[in-house]
Design a protein around this motif. Sequence first.
Motif, mmCIF file in Angstrom:
data_model
loop_
_atom_site.group_PDB
_atom_site.id
_atom_site.type_symbol
_atom_site.label_atom_id
_atom_site.label_comp_id
_atom_site.label_asym_id
_atom_site.label_seq_id
_atom_site.Cartn_x
_atom_site.Cartn_y
_atom_site.Cartn_z
ATOM 1 N N VAL A 180 0.842 -1.208 0.000
ATOM 2 C CA VAL A 180 0.000 0.000 0.000
ATOM 3 C C VAL A 180 0.870 1.249 0.000
ATOM 4 O O VAL A 180 0.606 2.213 -0.728
ATOM 5 C CB VAL A 180 -0.942 0.000 1.226
ATOM 6 N N ALA A 181 1.939 1.244 0.814
ATOM 7 C CA ALA A 181 2.835 2.401 0.872
ATOM 8 C C ALA A 181 3.546 2.621 -0.456
ATOM 9 O O ALA A 181 3.770 3.761 -0.874
ATOM 10 C CB ALA A 181 3.860 2.217 1.990
ATOM 11 N N VAL A 182 3.903 1.533 -1.149
ATOM 12 C CA VAL A 182 4.519 1.657 -2.477
ATOM 13 C C VAL A 182 3.528 2.290 -3.447
ATOM 14 O O VAL A 182 3.870 3.209 -4.208
ATOM 15 C CB VAL A 182 4.976 0.289 -3.011
ATOM 16 N N ALA A 183 2.293 1.805 -3.430
ATOM 17 C CA ALA A 183 1.276 2.302 -4.350
ATOM 18 C C ALA A 183 1.012 3.790 -4.152
ATOM 19 O O ALA A 183 0.759 4.524 -5.116
ATOM 20 C CB ALA A 183 -0.015 1.507 -4.181
ATOM 21 N N LEU A 184 1.068 4.259 -2.912
ATOM 22 C CA LEU A 184 0.860 5.677 -2.634
ATOM 23 C C LEU A 184 2.135 6.483 -2.846
ATOM 24 O O LEU A 184 2.095 7.614 -3.342
ATOM 25 C CB LEU A 184 0.362 5.859 -1.193
ATOM 26 N N GLY A 185 3.274 5.896 -2.475
ATOM 27 C CA GLY A 185 4.538 6.624 -2.540
ATOM 28 C C GLY A 185 4.988 6.921 -3.952
ATOM 29 O O GLY A 185 5.557 7.985 -4.216
ATOM 30 N N ALA A 186 4.734 5.997 -4.882
ATOM 31 C CA ALA A 186 5.227 6.189 -6.254
ATOM 32 C C ALA A 186 4.671 7.466 -6.894
ATOM 33 O O ALA A 186 5.445 8.324 -7.332
ATOM 34 C CB ALA A 186 4.910 4.960 -7.094
ATOM 35 N N PRO A 187 3.340 7.653 -6.945
ATOM 36 C CA PRO A 187 2.853 8.880 -7.594
ATOM 37 C C PRO A 187 2.993 10.133 -6.732
ATOM 38 O O PRO A 187 3.312 11.210 -7.246
ATOM 39 C CB PRO A 187 1.381 8.568 -7.874
ATOM 40 N N LEU A 188 2.751 10.018 -5.417
ATOM 41 C CA LEU A 188 2.740 11.209 -4.564
ATOM 42 C C LEU A 188 4.147 11.732 -4.297
ATOM 43 O O LEU A 188 4.429 12.922 -4.485
ATOM 44 C CB LEU A 188 2.023 10.899 -3.249
ATOM 45 N N LEU A 189 5.048 10.863 -3.861
ATOM 46 C CA LEU A 189 6.420 11.305 -3.635
ATOM 47 C C LEU A 189 7.123 11.589 -4.952
ATOM 48 O O LEU A 189 7.985 12.471 -5.025
ATOM 49 C CB LEU A 189 7.191 10.251 -2.838
ATOM 50 N N GLY A 190 6.768 10.828 -5.996
ATOM 51 C CA GLY A 190 7.340 11.111 -7.309
ATOM 52 C C GLY A 190 7.014 12.525 -7.754
ATOM 53 O O GLY A 190 7.858 13.231 -8.314
ATOM 54 N N ALA A 191 5.790 12.968 -7.475
ATOM 55 C CA ALA A 191 5.394 14.340 -7.814
ATOM 56 C C ALA A 191 6.134 15.347 -6.952
ATOM 57 O O ALA A 191 6.612 16.376 -7.433
ATOM 58 C CB ALA A 191 3.888 14.501 -7.634
ATOM 59 N N ALA A 192 6.235 15.064 -5.666
ATOM 60 C CA ALA A 192 6.889 16.000 -4.746
ATOM 61 C C ALA A 192 8.370 16.175 -5.058
ATOM 62 O O ALA A 192 8.938 17.252 -4.847
ATOM 63 C CB ALA A 192 6.708 15.519 -3.305
ATOM 64 N N MET A 193 9.013 15.120 -5.558
ATOM 65 C CA MET A 193 10.453 15.163 -5.809
ATOM 66 C C MET A 193 10.818 15.511 -7.250
ATOM 67 O O MET A 193 11.989 15.567 -7.596
ATOM 68 C CB MET A 193 11.075 13.796 -5.465
ATOM 69 N N ALA A 194 9.817 15.731 -8.106
ATOM 70 C CA ALA A 194 10.092 15.977 -9.519
ATOM 71 C C ALA A 194 10.934 17.232 -9.740
ATOM 72 O O ALA A 194 11.654 17.341 -10.729
ATOM 73 C CB ALA A 194 8.781 16.090 -10.296
ATOM 74 N N ARG A 195 10.861 18.181 -8.806
ATOM 75 C CA ARG A 195 11.602 19.434 -8.980
ATOM 76 C C ARG A 195 13.090 19.280 -8.687
ATOM 77 O O ARG A 195 13.877 20.186 -8.939
ATOM 78 C CB ARG A 195 11.021 20.502 -8.051
#
Length: 409
Positions: free
Chosen positions: A70-85
């Motif tokens: 569950v944490a992987v499923a949430l972390g991939a899009p949400l943290l991926g967005a937060a770290m894109a910069r």
Amino acid sequence: MSRRRKESPSPARAASAAASRTWSPLLSLALGAFAIGCTEFVVVGLLPQISVDLGVPEGAVGQLVTLNAVAVALGAPLLGAAMARYAGRPVLVASLLVFGAAHAVAAAAPTFAVLLATRLVTGACFGLYLAVGFGAAARLAAPGARARALAVFQGGITTATALGSPLGMLLERGSDGTEGWRLPFLAIAVLSGLAALAVLLAVPGLAPLRDQSLRERFAVLARKPVALGITAVAVFWAGTFCAFTYLLPLLREEAGLEGLSVVGVLLLAGVLGVAGNAVGGRGADRAPGATLVAAVAAALAGLVLLFATASFAVAAVAVVGLWQLAAWSFVPAVQARIYELGGDAGDAAVSFSVAAFNAGIVLGAGLGGIALETAGLAGVGLSASVLTGLALVLTVLLVRFRPGEGPHA
């Protein structure tokens, strides 16, 4: 006085140097993928030991696997967005270091609550590393070799599937007492640190992606081909894990396999999964649509044959190999397809596909459990086959899209 002419490198030497510049970073990324992949599969073989040592029912300990997914499923899009910069390499290194530190804490966890909390951290880092790593691998790929580059990166996860659980069990058995389960967690922490060093040294600097808000990041899901691809991923992987989660009972109750024979079948499945990953990557670069459809069709055939021939041990073992070869061929092929269909938002699209794979694991295991309770192993086989059949329909529709276009004839 003669002037010495500076010799230019031969085409073969130049090609070799270019390949080296590509393969070294990709293999470093794959090592990190192997390190993080181990956490998902090592725990499966350690559930009884953790249960005894921490005094928690084994069913509750199983939530360590679910919570991580569950944490992987949430972390991939949400943290991926937060770290894109931020630049890609620092994010990759930081995610591996935090991941390793969380495993060091897990190795010393005094209570189950502490161990459970570490799974939230490791799962989030897992998702972030995959989201950024798939995008990095795609950007590092040589022209015409994107699917192969993604297959190299995915190969780390696939190898962890094959070796993670057996290696964890060997480390645990090499220790005395019920606390032997802690050693595999410590080993993952060390491996993560080594992988972080390899990524730091081998992966070139990758410019940050265009800074996007979370809303802009999610906008890629409004693109019909991307949404279709992500749905196909979730449905296909749900079908795969609906059956794979209950493969051990099938082998024991129907095929009559026990002990080392079962371990051997799992190793065979893992090795053929690694081979399938390579086959899928190479095939997708040459014939992407045909490779995708063939992988899902072969996986469906393998599932149907597996449950039809389960009472014949030799046939069942052979079919498990075919099924896993096909299932893992699908992964790099569909990732390359989704990245391509995402266009300028390819990295965001891939982050959602990572989430879809893990959502499929949770959904498939849950549906498989319900099917097992209501209709036994035959119900598991039927459910897995229906899901994979639906994925085949979605995949056929997916290959009818071109980047930036609607479906074509």
